[in-house]
Design a protein around this motif. Structure first.
Motif, PDB file in Angstrom:
ATOM      1  N   SER A  22       0.833  -1.210   0.000  1.00  0.00           N
ATOM      2  CA  SER A  22       0.000   0.000   0.000  1.00  0.00           C
ATOM      3  C   SER A  22       0.867   1.260   0.000  1.00  0.00           C
ATOM      4  CB  SER A  22      -0.921   0.029   1.220  1.00  0.00           C
ATOM      5  OG  SER A  22      -1.852  -1.014   1.168  1.00  0.00           O
ATOM      6  N   ILE A  23       1.913   1.239   0.787  1.00  0.00           N
ATOM      7  CA  ILE A  23       2.830   2.382   0.852  1.00  0.00           C
ATOM      8  C   ILE A  23       3.571   2.534  -0.469  1.00  0.00           C
ATOM      9  CG2 ILE A  23       4.898   3.303   1.991  1.00  0.00           C
ATOM     10  CD1 ILE A  23       3.847   1.759   4.548  1.00  0.00           C
ATOM     11  N   ALA A  24       4.070   1.439  -1.007  1.00  0.00           N
ATOM     12  CA  ALA A  24       4.852   1.476  -2.248  1.00  0.00           C
ATOM     13  C   ALA A  24       4.063   2.037  -3.425  1.00  0.00           C
ATOM     14  CB  ALA A  24       5.370   0.078  -2.574  1.00  0.00           C
ATOM     15  N   LYS A  25       2.767   1.807  -3.449  1.00  0.00           N
ATOM     16  CA  LYS A  25       1.926   2.294  -4.556  1.00  0.00           C
ATOM     17  C   LYS A  25       1.874   3.820  -4.614  1.00  0.00           C
ATOM     18  CE  LYS A  25      -1.070  -1.730  -4.638  1.00  0.00           C
ATOM     19  NZ  LYS A  25      -2.388  -2.263  -4.266  1.00  0.00           N
ATOM     20  N   HIS A  26       2.314   4.501  -3.578  1.00  0.00           N
ATOM     21  CA  HIS A  26       2.228   5.963  -3.528  1.00  0.00           C
ATOM     22  C   HIS A  26       3.498   6.661  -4.015  1.00  0.00           C
ATOM     23  CE1 HIS A  26      -1.283   4.878  -1.263  1.00  0.00           C
ATOM     24  NE2 HIS A  26      -1.708   6.120  -1.388  1.00  0.00           N
ATOM     25  N   GLN A  27       4.506   5.921  -4.429  1.00  0.00           N
ATOM     26  CA  GLN A  27       5.757   6.539  -4.870  1.00  0.00           C
ATOM     27  C   GLN A  27       5.582   7.393  -6.122  1.00  0.00           C
ATOM     28  OE1 GLN A  27       8.124   2.914  -4.963  1.00  0.00           O
ATOM     29  NE2 GLN A  27       9.294   3.676  -3.226  1.00  0.00           N
ATOM     30  N   SER A  28       4.598   7.086  -6.944  1.00  0.00           N
ATOM     31  CA  SER A  28       4.370   7.855  -8.167  1.00  0.00           C
ATOM     32  C   SER A  28       3.588   9.141  -7.920  1.00  0.00           C
ATOM     33  CB  SER A  28       3.630   6.996  -9.193  1.00  0.00           C
ATOM     34  OG  SER A  28       2.348   6.654  -8.682  1.00  0.00           O
ATOM     35  N   LYS A  29       3.034   9.300  -6.728  1.00  0.00           N
ATOM     36  CA  LYS A  29       2.234  10.487  -6.394  1.00  0.00           C
ATOM     37  C   LYS A  29       3.169  11.554  -5.817  1.00  0.00           C
ATOM     38  CE  LYS A  29      -1.857   7.684  -5.752  1.00  0.00           C
ATOM     39  NZ  LYS A  29      -2.990   7.337  -4.930  1.00  0.00           N
ATOM     40  N   THR A  30       3.782  12.319  -6.705  1.00  0.00           N
ATOM     41  CA  THR A  30       4.876  13.209  -6.311  1.00  0.00           C
ATOM     42  C   THR A  30       4.426  14.519  -5.664  1.00  0.00           C
ATOM     43  OG1 THR A  30       4.993  14.073  -8.565  1.00  0.00           O
ATOM     44  CG2 THR A  30       6.453  12.216  -8.007  1.00  0.00           C
ATOM     45  N   GLN A  31       3.129  14.748  -5.517  1.00  0.00           N
ATOM     46  CA  GLN A  31       2.652  15.929  -4.794  1.00  0.00           C
ATOM     47  C   GLN A  31       2.495  15.638  -3.292  1.00  0.00           C
ATOM     48  OE1 GLN A  31       2.592  18.923  -6.316  1.00  0.00           O
ATOM     49  NE2 GLN A  31       3.460  17.645  -7.925  1.00  0.00           N
ATOM     50  N   ILE A  32       2.659  14.383  -2.938  1.00  0.00           N
ATOM     51  CA  ILE A  32       2.597  13.994  -1.525  1.00  0.00           C
ATOM     52  C   ILE A  32       3.944  14.274  -0.875  1.00  0.00           C
ATOM     53  CG2 ILE A  32       2.397  12.031   0.063  1.00  0.00           C
ATOM     54  CD1 ILE A  32       0.421  10.783  -1.946  1.00  0.00           C
ATOM     55  N   GLY A  33       3.909  14.926   0.282  1.00  0.00           N
ATOM     56  CA  GLY A  33       5.136  15.183   1.023  1.00  0.00           C
ATOM     57  C   GLY A  33       5.180  14.453   2.349  1.00  0.00           C
ATOM     58  N   ALA A  34       4.022  13.877   2.755  1.00  0.00           N
ATOM     59  CA  ALA A  34       3.976  13.219   4.055  1.00  0.00           C
ATOM     60  C   ALA A  34       2.924  12.112   4.057  1.00  0.00           C
ATOM     61  CB  ALA A  34       3.647  14.230   5.145  1.00  0.00           C
ATOM     62  N   HIS A  35       3.271  11.040   4.735  1.00  0.00           N
ATOM     63  CA  HIS A  35       2.330   9.955   5.015  1.00  0.00           C
ATOM     64  C   HIS A  35       2.331   9.770   6.528  1.00  0.00           C
ATOM     65  CE1 HIS A  35       2.456   8.719   0.797  1.00  0.00           C
ATOM     66  NE2 HIS A  35       3.760   8.612   0.883  1.00  0.00           N
ATOM     67  N   ASP A  36       1.183   9.462   7.069  1.00  0.00           N
ATOM     68  CA  ASP A  36       1.122   9.079   8.472  1.00  0.00           C
ATOM     69  C   ASP A  36       0.292   7.801   8.529  1.00  0.00           C
ATOM     70  OD1 ASP A  36       1.701   9.157  11.147  1.00  0.00           O
ATOM     71  OD2 ASP A  36       0.420  10.865  11.610  1.00  0.00           O
ATOM     72  N   ILE A  37       0.728   6.881   9.368  1.00  0.00           N
ATOM     73  CA  ILE A  37       0.128   5.553   9.411  1.00  0.00           C
ATOM     74  C   ILE A  37      -0.216   5.193  10.849  1.00  0.00           C
ATOM     75  CG2 ILE A  37       0.575   3.094   9.034  1.00  0.00           C
ATOM     76  CD1 ILE A  37       2.511   3.985   6.791  1.00  0.00           C
ATOM     77  N   PHE A  38      -1.397   4.623  11.031  1.00  0.00           N
ATOM     78  CA  PHE A  38      -1.777   4.045  12.307  1.00  0.00           C
ATOM     79  C   PHE A  38      -1.966   2.554  12.093  1.00  0.00           C
ATOM     80  CE2 PHE A  38      -4.849   2.319  15.248  1.00  0.00           C
ATOM     81  CZ  PHE A  38      -4.331   2.737  16.468  1.00  0.00           C
ATOM     82  N   LEU A  39      -1.342   1.761  12.948  1.00  0.00           N
ATOM     83  CA  LEU A  39      -1.508   0.309  12.926  1.00  0.00           C
ATOM     84  C   LEU A  39      -2.049  -0.116  14.282  1.00  0.00           C
ATOM     85  CD1 LEU A  39       1.908  -0.674  11.306  1.00  0.00           C
ATOM     86  CD2 LEU A  39      -0.313  -0.441  10.163  1.00  0.00           C
ATOM     87  N   GLY A  40      -3.262  -0.642  14.288  1.00  0.00           N
ATOM     88  CA  GLY A  40      -3.838  -1.176  15.510  1.00  0.00           C
ATOM     89  C   GLY A  40      -3.445  -2.639  15.633  1.00  0.00           C
ATOM     90  N   GLN A  41      -2.859  -3.007  16.745  1.00  0.00           N
ATOM     91  CA  GLN A  41      -2.352  -4.359  16.968  1.00  0.00           C
ATOM     92  C   GLN A  41      -3.071  -4.977  18.164  1.00  0.00           C
ATOM     93  OE1 GLN A  41       1.930  -5.010  16.624  1.00  0.00           O
ATOM     94  NE2 GLN A  41       1.924  -5.910  18.668  1.00  0.00           N
ATOM     95  N   VAL A  42      -3.381  -6.242  18.073  1.00  0.00           N
ATOM     96  CA  VAL A  42      -4.055  -6.949  19.162  1.00  0.00           C
ATOM     97  C   VAL A  42      -3.054  -7.194  20.295  1.00  0.00           C
ATOM     98  CG1 VAL A  42      -5.271  -9.055  19.841  1.00  0.00           C
ATOM     99  CG2 VAL A  42      -5.739  -8.000  17.608  1.00  0.00           C
TER     100      VAL A  42
END
Length: 146
Positions: A22-42
């Motif tokens: 999912s993260i790798a698919k965003h490499q072509s979107k060059t107007q993005i300067g930041a990603h933030d991710i939340f991972l909920g873990q059991v």
């Protein structure tokens, strides 16, 4: 233009490979300067002397997907974000595995941080997803969101 309601549910745990792709698919979107991710873990919580071994997630899927959609639409109207992805597990997810993946992208980091916090808090407060905490002794209790 009205956006289509997406099915955010995935059967079982959300794999590290799925997250990485999912993260790798965003490499072509060059107007993005930041990603933030939340991972909920059991977590392997100990409750009244018993240890959680997994959570079994159920939902009123149509209602839950509608609520996820509403949260998504409000977030896009409140924050200058480029894209957002939400995935939630259904079924059994063992301790240590990922059950919620929220991924927000924007041109600037502060917006990504704020939008992500808003989305996660709204999900926890308003989406009808239910977790049955399964204990190592095969007993269970219904999880209360905090």
């Amino acid at each position: 233009m009205e956006t289509k309601i997406k099915n955010v549910f995935k059967e079982g745990a959300i794999s590290p490979e799925f997250i990485a792709n999912s993260i790798a698919k965003h490499q072509s979107k060059t107007q993005i300067g930041a990603h933030d991710i939340f991972l909920g873990q059991v977590r392997a919580d100990e409750i009244e002397g018993k240890t959680v071994s997994a959570i079994e997630y159920t939902a009123y899927e149509t209602m839950a997907n509608q609520k996820f959609h509403e949260i998504r639409e409000v977030t896009f109207s409140k924050y200058e974000i480029t894209c957002m992805h939400i995935y939630h597990s259904l079924g059994k997810v063992k301790t240590g595995e990922i059950c919620l993946f929220v991924f927000v992208s924007s041109p600037h980091r502060r917006v990504a941080f704020e939008a992500l916090e808003y989305v996660v808090e709204e999900i926890k407060a308003h989406v009808p997803v239910f977790g049955k905490e399964l204990f190592e002794d095969d007993s269970y209790q219904w999880k209360v969101n905090t």
